[in-house]
Design a protein around this motif. Sequence first.
Motif, PDB file in Angstrom:
ATOM      1  N   PRO A   1       0.800  -1.228   0.000  1.00 12.34           N
ATOM      2  CA  PRO A   1       0.000   0.000   0.000  1.00 12.34           C
ATOM      3  C   PRO A   1       0.831   1.275   0.000  1.00 12.34           C
ATOM      4  N   GLU A   2       1.986   1.284   0.685  1.00 11.53           N
ATOM      5  CA  GLU A   2       2.770   2.541   0.725  1.00 11.53           C
ATOM      6  C   GLU A   2       3.336   2.882  -0.649  1.00 11.53           C
ATOM      7  N   VAL A   3       3.468   1.867  -1.485  1.00  6.35           N
ATOM      8  CA  VAL A   3       3.975   2.127  -2.841  1.00  6.35           C
ATOM      9  C   VAL A   3       2.895   2.801  -3.697  1.00  6.35           C
ATOM     10  N   SER A   4       1.607   2.509  -3.427  1.00  3.49           N
ATOM     11  CA  SER A   4       0.522   3.105  -4.222  1.00  3.49           C
ATOM     12  C   SER A   4       0.544   4.624  -4.137  1.00  3.49           C
ATOM     13  N   GLY A   5       0.582   5.132  -2.909  1.00  2.00           N
ATOM     14  CA  GLY A   5       0.580   6.580  -2.715  1.00  2.00           C
ATOM     15  C   GLY A   5       1.844   7.201  -3.288  1.00  2.00           C
ATOM     16  N   ALA A   6       2.983   6.524  -3.063  1.00  2.00           N
ATOM     17  CA  ALA A   6       4.265   7.047  -3.553  1.00  2.00           C
ATOM     18  C   ALA A   6       4.277   7.083  -5.082  1.00  2.00           C
ATOM     19  N   ALA A   7       3.655   6.090  -5.714  1.00  2.00           N
ATOM     20  CA  ALA A   7       3.614   6.049  -7.183  1.00  2.00           C
ATOM     21  C   ALA A   7       2.804   7.219  -7.711  1.00  2.00           C
ATOM     22  N   SER A   8       1.696   7.506  -7.054  1.00  2.00           N
ATOM     23  CA  SER A   8       0.861   8.624  -7.475  1.00  2.00           C
ATOM     24  C   SER A   8       1.665   9.925  -7.385  1.00  2.00           C
TER      25      SER A   8
ATOM     26  N   ARG B   1     -15.565  -2.509  -4.051  1.00  2.00           N
ATOM     27  CA  ARG B   1     -14.949  -3.655  -4.734  1.00  2.00           C
ATOM     28  C   ARG B   1     -13.590  -3.994  -4.126  1.00  2.00           C
ATOM     29  N   ARG B   2     -12.813  -2.952  -3.876  1.00  2.00           N
ATOM     30  CA  ARG B   2     -11.477  -3.215  -3.310  1.00  2.00           C
ATOM     31  C   ARG B   2     -11.592  -3.803  -1.915  1.00  2.00           C
ATOM     32  N   TYR B   3     -12.552  -3.275  -1.136  1.00  2.00           N
ATOM     33  CA  TYR B   3     -12.754  -3.781   0.226  1.00  2.00           C
ATOM     34  C   TYR B   3     -13.113  -5.268   0.186  1.00  2.00           C
ATOM     35  N   GLU B   4     -14.003  -5.640  -0.723  1.00  2.00           N
ATOM     36  CA  GLU B   4     -14.391  -7.055  -0.860  1.00  2.00           C
ATOM     37  C   GLU B   4     -13.184  -7.930  -1.171  1.00  2.00           C
ATOM     38  N   GLN B   5     -12.259  -7.414  -1.981  1.00  2.00           N
ATOM     39  CA  GLN B   5     -11.076  -8.190  -2.369  1.00  2.00           C
ATOM     40  C   GLN B   5     -10.147  -8.447  -1.193  1.00  2.00           C
ATOM     41  N   ILE B   6     -10.018  -7.463  -0.298  1.00  2.00           N
ATOM     42  CA  ILE B   6      -8.937  -7.575   0.692  1.00  2.00           C
ATOM     43  C   ILE B   6      -9.419  -7.728   2.130  1.00  2.00           C
ATOM     44  N   LYS B   7     -10.737  -7.725   2.350  1.00  2.00           N
ATOM     45  CA  LYS B   7     -11.222  -7.684   3.738  1.00  2.00           C
ATOM     46  C   LYS B   7     -10.774  -8.893   4.564  1.00  2.00           C
ATOM     47  N   ASP B   8     -10.586 -10.045   3.928  1.00  2.00           N
ATOM     48  CA  ASP B   8     -10.213 -11.234   4.686  1.00  2.00           C
ATOM     49  C   ASP B   8      -8.733 -11.281   5.052  1.00  2.00           C
ATOM     50  N   THR B   9      -7.946 -10.496   4.355  1.00  2.00           N
ATOM     51  CA  THR B   9      -6.498 -10.587   4.592  1.00  2.00           C
ATOM     52  C   THR B   9      -5.921  -9.299   5.152  1.00  2.00           C
ATOM     53  N   SER B  10      -6.774  -8.316   5.439  1.00  2.00           N
ATOM     54  CA  SER B  10      -6.241  -7.034   5.892  1.00  2.00           C
ATOM     55  C   SER B  10      -7.227  -6.377   6.857  1.00  2.00           C
ATOM     56  N   ASP B  11      -6.720  -5.521   7.765  1.00  2.00           N
ATOM     57  CA  ASP B  11      -7.595  -4.841   8.744  1.00  2.00           C
ATOM     58  C   ASP B  11      -8.122  -3.532   8.202  1.00  2.00           C
TER      59      ASP B  11
ATOM     60  N   TYR C   1     -13.377  -0.006   5.045  1.00  2.00           N
ATOM     61  CA  TYR C   1     -13.968   0.570   3.824  1.00  2.00           C
ATOM     62  C   TYR C   1     -13.703   2.077   3.769  1.00  2.00           C
ATOM     63  N   GLU C   2     -13.858   2.735   4.935  1.00  2.00           N
ATOM     64  CA  GLU C   2     -13.684   4.197   4.958  1.00  2.00           C
ATOM     65  C   GLU C   2     -12.255   4.586   4.579  1.00  2.00           C
ATOM     66  N   GLU C   3     -11.283   3.802   5.066  1.00  2.00           N
ATOM     67  CA  GLU C   3      -9.881   4.102   4.736  1.00  2.00           C
ATOM     68  C   GLU C   3      -9.634   3.942   3.236  1.00  2.00           C
ATOM     69  N   ILE C   4     -10.221   2.905   2.674  1.00  2.00           N
ATOM     70  CA  ILE C   4     -10.040   2.669   1.233  1.00  2.00           C
ATOM     71  C   ILE C   4     -10.664   3.807   0.443  1.00  2.00           C
ATOM     72  N   LEU C   5     -11.867   4.216   0.859  1.00  2.00           N
ATOM     73  CA  LEU C   5     -12.557   5.295   0.143  1.00  2.00           C
ATOM     74  C   LEU C   5     -11.733   6.584   0.218  1.00  2.00           C
ATOM     75  N   ARG C   6     -11.157   6.844   1.396  1.00  2.00           N
ATOM     76  CA  ARG C   6     -10.345   8.053   1.549  1.00  2.00           C
ATOM     77  C   ARG C   6      -9.131   8.004   0.615  1.00  2.00           C
ATOM     78  N   ASP C   7      -8.487   6.830   0.570  1.00  2.00           N
ATOM     79  CA  ASP C   7      -7.310   6.663  -0.287  1.00  2.00           C
ATOM     80  C   ASP C   7      -7.691   6.854  -1.769  1.00  2.00           C
TER      81      ASP C   7
END
Length: 220
Positions: A90-97, A153-163, A166-172
Amino acid sequence: MFNIAIDGPAGAGKSSIARAAAAQLGFIYVDTGALYRTVALGALKRGIRPEETDAIVALLPELEVAMEFVDGEQRVLLNGEDVSEAIRQPEVSGAASTVSAIPAVRQFLFDLQQNMAKEHDVLMDGRDIGTVVLPDAQLKIFLTATPEERARRRYEQIKDTSDVTYEEILRDINQRDYQDTHREIAPLKQAEDAVYLDTTDMSFDEVVDAILSLTKERQA
Ligand code: DC
């Protein structure tokens, strides 16, 4: 060569849809976001923050970014090392942007992208493919969905493997949308001749089918 450009915001499902459509068409799928992520990772590995523009520009000559295709799947190499998994942190996503707003970074990755499209039938996804990288692509698609749907959609993909919530994903997503559409150079925007595809209420297969039929129309 037949070139398809797919642009759109983060989380619109571009990569999974593009991968599926490319496989059915027998085209090479090129994920250009992975290239920006590779540059960002190169900087982070050396302790350079994405905001340190001068340091990143100075670092570019030391970075060798390459793409390789293994069983049709793109791998990205940073100075010979396969970083295809590392760039998904995840830290690479923001840095890439952030680094993608630096003109020298965009220039650095430009030829690599164009050369792929000159040599192969490609389906290439990113933010500026239809507007800047492949302005003559035979088919351009602007693929989007509402921020809430993309976050869901992203939340559904990662909810089982990450804490992550949804709100954090939407903010990102909202933050990346803002950065990607407001930068001065090659901002995310729909090319005039792109087909607008809002996937909010479409299934995965419906979107892939839409791309396949548009391609067949243009090829005919
Ligand atoms: O598609 P992605 O999330 O992997 O892309 C990571 C970042 O790279 C994205 O926030 C914007 C940038 N990018 C870009 O500026 N131009 C592209 N063609 C592809 C990605």
